[in-house]
Enzyme design. Structure first.
Site, PDB file in Angstrom:
ATOM      1  N   HIS A   1     -37.133 -16.820  -4.119  1.00 25.28           N
ATOM      2  CA  HIS A   1     -37.002 -17.452  -2.803  1.00 25.28           C
ATOM      3  C   HIS A   1     -35.675 -17.134  -2.152  1.00 25.28           C
ATOM      4  O   HIS A   1     -34.728 -17.927  -2.223  1.00 25.28           O
ATOM      5  CB  HIS A   1     -37.209 -18.964  -2.928  1.00 25.28           C
ATOM      6  CG  HIS A   1     -38.626 -19.321  -3.201  1.00 25.28           C
ATOM      7  ND1 HIS A   1     -39.529 -19.517  -2.199  1.00 25.28           N
ATOM      8  CD2 HIS A   1     -39.297 -19.426  -4.374  1.00 25.28           C
ATOM      9  CE1 HIS A   1     -40.708 -19.765  -2.732  1.00 25.28           C
ATOM     10  NE2 HIS A   1     -40.597 -19.711  -4.045  1.00 25.28           N
TER      11      HIS A   1
ATOM     12  N   GLU B   1     -35.101 -17.213   0.939  1.00 29.64           N
ATOM     13  CA  GLU B   1     -34.945 -18.061   2.142  1.00 29.64           C
ATOM     14  C   GLU B   1     -34.170 -19.346   1.840  1.00 29.64           C
ATOM     15  O   GLU B   1     -33.764 -20.058   2.744  1.00 29.64           O
ATOM     16  CB  GLU B   1     -36.317 -18.402   2.733  1.00 29.64           C
ATOM     17  CG  GLU B   1     -37.054 -19.558   2.108  1.00 29.64           C
ATOM     18  CD  GLU B   1     -37.630 -19.282   0.709  1.00 29.64           C
ATOM     19  OE1 GLU B   1     -37.566 -18.136   0.237  1.00 29.64           O
ATOM     20  OE2 GLU B   1     -38.144 -20.246   0.088  1.00 29.64           O
TER      21      GLU B   1
ATOM     22  N   CYS C   1     -42.775 -14.898  -2.689  1.00 30.57           N
ATOM     23  CA  CYS C   1     -43.503 -15.716  -3.669  1.00 30.57           C
ATOM     24  C   CYS C   1     -45.026 -15.593  -3.489  1.00 30.57           C
ATOM     25  O   CYS C   1     -45.575 -14.559  -3.845  1.00 30.57           O
ATOM     26  CB  CYS C   1     -43.006 -17.154  -3.614  1.00 30.57           C
ATOM     27  SG  CYS C   1     -43.141 -17.964  -5.215  1.00 30.57           S
TER      28      CYS C   1
END
Ligand SMILES: N[C@@H](CCC(=O)NCCCC(=O)O)C(=O)O
Length: 257
Positions: free
Chosen positions: A225, A227, A117
């Site tokens: 994202h 993660e 990001c």
């Protein structure tokens, strides 16, 4: 002999926490990024709280990879030759001061580099690219932001597809030529830097993934994202596994074992 932990440097955000007179500067790191490095790249996240630009090389010699995290802050537009479109946008010039030089050092030295990001945007700017400051105001573009009123499940849930270049690493990791990804950003790639190759695009054409062409080691970045709840997403699992393996390979070179 027990192998030392693989070390991954995550640059911190500089944030004022607290309100009004009681606000104070803090150095912060998003929990989900550190957990993904630990649980899914099988590495130890490390912070170097205060780094001067002339310390980058000596600190890079101590680590096996670098991950540039997302952040609600934005790269200052002067870093890509633009004026600030919206003075209310959150900025973090102290982070810019570190990360833009850190990206160039990682690429030059073949240190495994993963951008997420804001980190994706930093790599593009560090290598000479530009950003759109308000993607949602561009004709023909979608709004890639999320309502702040939504739950985190909603904000980081599937938002749009990303179509991958044929046979690229993301297509291999996804096991398909596309994937559904989340989307929590108002800025995006304007001009892609020379030396970066776009590997994934959103339906509105926005670049969502790229690689550093000819990189000596892992050098990939994504606008979404991965993660977030890694274990629930095979693409994220493969991405962090590959990043961890690249960091492990550097550790062998770095420590000679
Ligand atoms: N602020 C930039 C980058 C967006 C970004 O990194 N979003 C994530 C914020 C919170 C988190 O770390 O998950 C933009 O708006 O484009």
């Amino acid at each position: 002999m027990k192998k030392p932990p693989i070390l991954v440097w995550l640059p911190a955000d500089h944030r004022l926490l607290g309100t009004g007179e009681r606000s104070m500067p803090f150095l912060v790191l998003g929990d989900k990024y550190a957990r993904a490095v630990k649980a899914d790249a099988h590495a130890q996240p490390v912070l170097f709280p205060l780094v001067d630009a002339d310390q980058i090389d000596e600190l890079l010699a101590l680590v096996d990879g670098v991950m540039l995290t997302g952040s609600p802050s934005n790269v200052h537009p002067t870093r890509f030759g633009a004026d600030l479109a919206d003075p209310t946008l959150m900025l973090d010039e102290a982070r810019d001061d570190l990360t833009l030089g850190l990206v160039q050092a990682c690429v030059a030295q073949g240190v495994p580099l993963l951008g997420i990001c804001r980190g994706f945007q930093e790599i593009n700017v560090a290598l000479g690219g530009t950003l759109h400051q308000k993607v949602h105001e561009l004709p023909g573009h979608s709004d890639h932001r999320q309502s702040p009123d939504g739950s985190y499940e909603e904000q980081y849930g599937p938002s749009h597809t990303v179509r991958f270049e044929q046979d690229c690493v993301f297509a291999r990791w996804a096991g398909a030529d596309h994937a559904m990804v989340n989307s929590v950003h108002g800025q995006g790639v304007g001009r892609l830097a020379q030396g970066l190759r776009a590997l994934g695009h959103a339906p509105d054409g926005l670049v969502e993934a790229f690689e550093v062409e000819g990189a000596q080691a892992f050098a990939y970045a994504v606008q979404w994202h991965p993660e977030w709840k890694v274990a629930q997403n095979p693409l994220s699992v493969a991405l962090f596994h590959a990043f961890g393996e690249a960091c492990r390979a550097r550790q062998v070179k770095r420590l000679g074992r």
